[in-house]
Design a protein around this motif. Structure first.
Motif: not given
Lengths: 265, 214
Positions: A71-91
């Motif tokens: 639980a401590a590692d996760w969040v809920v994103a709530e709302g409207h929009g475009k969200l960009l996700l990425a992780d340490r330049a991995f695929d």
């Protein structure tokens, strides 16, 4: 690949629930998504991030989040929009599950739709997604899909879907004889580093990444210290009847350990 | 005038035509060259004593070398992806650690950007690049260019911010509340909000920031 004019994205031209490039994924958020902390790089629109445990999210968490230790590692994103996700330049790749299940290394999962539900796998360090919906996972290098029966290097494993029996496989050659015992005990001599694999059989798909370099996982998601829980018990031997618990007691130089057992001493 | 072009996505090739043609590049980023080249380390980013002191004070240190000569010089740094930006009198703001190479026609300085840097651990300042010519930016993974226009503000994670240009106002947005201190932080507690008209370069990776842990 030389592009003279790099593509510029804005709110409308960013793809909806698709990759921007192999390393970034754009979520068309309209409602809620679960998101691992620190994987959001930018967003347009009105989005709030709530830690799990936030009161108004109780119903959502009750239906889609069953991993209290994460639980401590996760969040809920709530709302409207475009969200960009990425992780340490991995695929990064998105996957669609249709009333299915997929288990993935916990550090590799970036985000998922709340129509899926997230549970801890009984294999420590892995999370299982069950249900119908989309999720986004990262891999170091491209992901390859292979069909069981297959044996996979532990570091190259990203996850698996539907396979009922992930298990360890040790080459017999490695364990055989006195030399094998010495190798097993000291790690010296003749080990190629490939004597141990994960084995998958049955119908399903196994996901492997194209490198053996793991992402640095956050040290989270330890399983409860309980009898019968594999990998449980931070304190070795405490688990009652779990004689073969995850933790091995350290071997002193004088002790023969595995060798002793092998020769029936 | 130096010619910048990309060799793949991770190597920058700069063709210098001699006769005082120079570029400034990150110290030690040359991987190969042909022709005649001279490399000279420029103390304090080549901005004189005042620039050197400013950089030291603001934490936007960069060690820069001046490359002069005739031929082609190749630059790369830790397999970072490179983006080229052409400037015609505009100003580009970039994190000093993300700047690989600039044309001699550009000058660099330090500019105050507000509180954003505080979360980034590299100060409250960015490097401003201004003039006419090309600049090469580095990012961990290919940079994504995002346009900010009126009515469509953009929020960026400080750890993923690389550079921005145009007429942008930036403000610092914080979602820290009492939950953060109870260990229920959202992990996305700090964002930089860009409003106005312009472009923002974002990398698909995050530097370690203080904010990232909250």
């Amino acid at each position: 690949m030389t592009t003279d004019a790099p593509q510029v994205f804005d709110f409308t031209t960013l793809p909806a629930n698709d990759n921007v490039n192999p390393y970034a994924f754009s979520v068309d958020l309209n409602g809620q998504w679960f998101l691992q902390k620190g994987k959001m790089i930018a967003y347009y629109g009105q989005i709030d991030f709530h830690g799990i445990g936030h009161g108004p999210l109780d119903r959502l968490v009750a239906s889609s989040f069953h991993s209290p230790l994460h639980a401590a590692d996760w969040v809920v994103a709530e709302g409207h929009g475009k969200l960009l996700l990425a992780d340490r330049a991995f695929d990064v790749n998105s996957y669609d599950l249709d009333d299915g299940n997929l288990t993935v290394r916990s550090g590799n999962l970036l985000a998922y739709e709340p129509s899926l539900s997230l549970k801890q796998s009984i294999i420590p360090g892995f999370l299982t997604l069950i249900g119908t919906g989309k999720f986004v996972a990262a891999s170091n290098g491209e992901v390859h899909f292979v069909e069981p029966p297959v044996r996979v290097d532990p570091q190259a494993l990203v996850g698996w879907a539907d396979c009922p029996s992930p298990c360890h496989h040790y080459d017999h050659q490695y364990l055989k004889g006195v030399m094998g015992g010495i190798r097993a005990m000291t790690g010296l001599g003749g080990a190629s580093g490939e004597e141990h694999q994960f084995e998958f059989v049955g119908a399903g798909t196994v996901l492997i990444q194209s490198t053996e370099m793991l992402m640095a996982d956050r040290n989270a998601g330890a399983v409860p210290d309980q009898a019968g829980v594999p990998g449980g018990g931070g304190h070795g031997g405490h688990g009652g009847q779990s004689g073969q618990g995850g933790q091995q007691t350290p071997q002193l130089p004088g002790q023969l350990g595995g060798l002793q057992r092998r020769f029936g001493l | 005038m130096a010619q910048f072009r990309l060799h793949g996505t991770k190597v920058l090739a700069v063709t210098l035509s001699g006769g005082g043609d120079t570029v400034k590049a990150k110290n030690g980023s040359m991987v190969a060259y042909d022709g005649q080249m001279a490399f000279k380390k420029m103390t304090g980013g080549g901005e004189g004593i005042r620039g050197m002191v400013t950089r030291r004070l603001t934490g936007e240190q960069m060690t820069v070398m001046e490359v002069k000569g005739q031929g082609t010089c190749f630059f790369a740094d830790r397999a970072s992806d490179i983006s080229l930006v052409r400037l015609n009198g505009e100003k580009l703001h970039v994190e000093a650690s993300n700047l690989l190479c600039t044309d001699a026609g550009l000058h660099t300085g330090t500019s105050f950007t507000g509180l954003r840097g505080a979360t980034q651990g590299n100060g409250l300042f960015t490097t401003a690049v201004e003039g006419t010519g090309e600049a090469a930016l580095m990012s961990a993974g290919p940079a994504v260019l995002l346009r900010v226009s009126q009515g469509a503000p953009l929020q960026v994670d400080p750890g993923a911010y690389v550079a921005h240009q145009g007429n942008l106002r930036q403000s610092f947005q914080s979602g820290v509340n009492f939950r953060t201190f109870m260990g229920e932080g959202s992990g996305e507690a700090f964002q930089i909000r860009f409003e106005g008209d312009g472009l923002v370069y974002v990398q698909p990776s995050e530097r370690n920031t203080v904010g990232g842990e909250l």
